[in-house]
Design an enzyme around this catalytic site. Structure first.
Site, mmCIF file in Angstrom:
data_model
loop_
_atom_site.group_PDB
_atom_site.id
_atom_site.type_symbol
_atom_site.label_atom_id
_atom_site.label_comp_id
_atom_site.label_asym_id
_atom_site.label_seq_id
_atom_site.Cartn_x
_atom_site.Cartn_y
_atom_site.Cartn_z
ATOM 1 N N TYR A 51 0.832 -1.209 0.000
ATOM 2 C CA TYR A 51 0.000 0.000 0.000
ATOM 3 C C TYR A 51 0.867 1.260 0.000
ATOM 4 O O TYR A 51 1.875 1.345 0.704
ATOM 5 C CB TYR A 51 -0.960 0.018 1.195
ATOM 6 C CG TYR A 51 -2.146 -0.922 1.037
ATOM 7 C CD1 TYR A 51 -2.389 -1.596 -0.163
ATOM 8 C CD2 TYR A 51 -3.038 -1.147 2.083
ATOM 9 C CE1 TYR A 51 -3.463 -2.453 -0.315
ATOM 10 C CE2 TYR A 51 -4.121 -2.006 1.938
ATOM 11 C CZ TYR A 51 -4.324 -2.655 0.737
ATOM 12 O OH TYR A 51 -5.398 -3.507 0.593
ATOM 13 N N SER A 206 -13.757 -2.394 -1.045
ATOM 14 C CA SER A 206 -14.509 -1.546 -1.997
ATOM 15 C C SER A 206 -16.016 -1.752 -1.864
ATOM 16 O O SER A 206 -16.727 -1.907 -2.864
ATOM 17 C CB SER A 206 -14.046 -1.763 -3.446
ATOM 18 O OG SER A 206 -12.768 -1.196 -3.639
ATOM 19 N N GLY A 210 -15.172 1.627 -4.292
ATOM 20 C CA GLY A 210 -14.005 2.496 -4.359
ATOM 21 C C GLY A 210 -14.372 3.960 -4.587
ATOM 22 O O GLY A 210 -13.559 4.737 -5.078
ATOM 23 N N GLY A 211 -15.613 4.333 -4.243
ATOM 24 C CA GLY A 211 -16.071 5.714 -4.432
ATOM 25 C C GLY A 211 -16.833 5.896 -5.745
ATOM 26 O O GLY A 211 -17.513 6.898 -5.945
ATOM 27 N N ARG A 212 -16.750 4.885 -6.643
ATOM 28 C CA ARG A 212 -17.442 4.953 -7.942
ATOM 29 C C ARG A 212 -18.954 5.073 -7.752
ATOM 30 O O ARG A 212 -19.661 5.650 -8.562
ATOM 31 C CB ARG A 212 -17.126 3.670 -8.732
ATOM 32 C CG ARG A 212 -16.827 3.887 -10.193
ATOM 33 C CD ARG A 212 -16.125 2.680 -10.796
ATOM 34 N NE ARG A 212 -16.563 1.387 -10.320
ATOM 35 C CZ ARG A 212 -17.626 0.719 -10.766
ATOM 36 N NH1 ARG A 212 -18.388 1.223 -11.710
ATOM 37 N NH2 ARG A 212 -17.923 -0.472 -10.279
ATOM 38 N N LEU A 213 -19.424 4.528 -6.644
ATOM 39 C CA LEU A 213 -20.855 4.550 -6.340
ATOM 40 C C LEU A 213 -21.432 5.964 -6.409
ATOM 41 O O LEU A 213 -22.583 6.157 -6.785
ATOM 42 C CB LEU A 213 -21.051 3.987 -4.920
ATOM 43 C CG LEU A 213 -22.469 3.865 -4.412
ATOM 44 C CD1 LEU A 213 -23.270 2.937 -5.304
ATOM 45 C CD2 LEU A 213 -22.459 3.329 -2.993
ATOM 46 N N SER A 260 -12.284 5.291 3.462
ATOM 47 C CA SER A 260 -12.234 6.755 3.523
ATOM 48 C C SER A 260 -11.332 7.236 4.656
ATOM 49 O O SER A 260 -11.189 6.574 5.678
ATOM 50 C CB SER A 260 -13.652 7.303 3.737
ATOM 51 O OG SER A 260 -13.607 8.710 3.844
#
Ligand code: NAP
Length: 295
Positions: A51, A206, A210-213, A260
């Site tokens: 990471y 995710s 991954g925030g795409r939502l 987040s």
């Protein structure tokens, strides 16, 4: 919650630190974030050697060092088995997987060093390695366990057959996998059935895609957001809470990694543990995701 029979106790929501380096926090701010998470009941941390281009564990270790008593209150999960081509690893010439004995041992030693701790609560093989020799991995796991360096072991992104293979050589307590309202293959490819059969709770990455939502402008994204908004209004919570509650509702008892760095978003993940969606709500979201009612 207890991850598996005889396994470790982890918090239902874990703090995922894949993006820690991007958050541009000072060590004191990193510590404050972890302490706020702990105050919310999040005592488990998800890390990996790779990471942040091999930097995230050290960033976290730096924060941990500011509060020496904190380590005992946390459970630290880390992963190994991927070799990235990166300036921090100049010897790597091609991205590949390595589950060889020497790499696993060396990787864990480095993780412990960077984190500033004597042991990992849980070590996962990050990705299935087609050249994995299960006996060799089991031998490395046994050595790490006997030395007190790793307490429990698991896998990540393994198919049921791959999980079965490694579990036949050494006890595994979880498979860490992707699942969200925008990504549902684990529901019917056998992964979650296996988790439930073995009573090994899966760890979900995710869970908000991954925030795409929040931004996906394709048909699936638009459909899912509309349904999430309706259900969120009924429960007087945000769509993110509903999306996380949808994952948590699965009978395999998933744990969710929140990705987040904002305490407001982390609080939403914890709030989702208090909300049990009805079957009708759960299937309405599934139908929005797949584009139609179940057969
Ligand atoms: N085992 C594996 O192969 C694997 C793979 C990927 C990840 N992981 C683990 O899983 C953890 C979580 O993965 P993830 O980061 O993809 O999870 P995620 O929670 O689905 O996505 C987090 C992303 O969504 C954004 N986000 C969250 N809430 C939002 C909101 N309400 N509005 C807009 N954007 C929002 C976040 O931005 P903000 O920070 O601005 O909120 C962040 O960039 C990682 O940290 C890592 O520990 C494991």
């Amino acid at each position: 919650m207890v991850l598996a029979p005889g396994g470790p106790e982890l918090s239902r929501i874990l703090l995922g630190l894949w993006r820690l380096g991007e958050w541009q926090l000072t060590p004191a701010q990193r510590l404050a974030l972890v302490e706020q998470a702990v105050a919310l009941g999040i005592t488990s941390i998800d890390q990996a050697d790779i990471y942040g281009g091999y930097t995230s564990e050290a960033l976290f270790g730096e924060a941990l060092a500011l509060a020496p008593g904190l380590r005992q209150r946390l459970q630290i999960v880390s992963k190994c088995g991927i070799r990235l081509v990166h300036p921090n690893r100049p010897a790597h010439t091609i991205k590949h997987y390595d589950t060889g004995h020497a790499h696993l041992i060396a990787s864990v030693e480095q993780s412990l060093n960077k984190l500033g701790t004597d042991y990992l609560d849980l070590l996962l093989i990050h990705r299935p390695d087609p050249l994995m020799e299960a006996d060799e991995v089991a031998e490395a796991f046994g050595r790490l366990q006997r030395a007190g360096k790793v307490r429990y072991f698991g896998a990540s992104n393994f198919t049921p057959a791959q999980f079965e293979l490694l579990a036949s050589r050494h006890a595994l307590v979880t498979n860490q996998i992707e699942l969200s309202v925008l990504h549902v293959p684990a529901l019917d490819d056998g992964t979650l059935d296996q988790a439930q059969r073995l009573r090994c709770a899966p760890m979900i990455w995710s869970a908000l895609a991954g925030g795409r939502l929040f931004g996906a402008a394709d048909a699936q994204g638009l459909r899912v957001r509309a349904v999430l908004a309706q259900i969120a209004e009924v429960h007087a919570v945000t769509p993110a809470v509903i999306a996380t509650a949808w994952v948590l509702r699965h009978p395999s008892r998933p744990l969710v990694l929140t990705g987040s760095g904002r305490i407001a978003a982390i609080t939403e993940a914890v709030a989702a543990t208090q909300l049990v969606l009805t079957r009708e709500e759960w299937f309405a979201i599934l139908a929005a995701s797949t584009g139609g009612e179940v057969a």
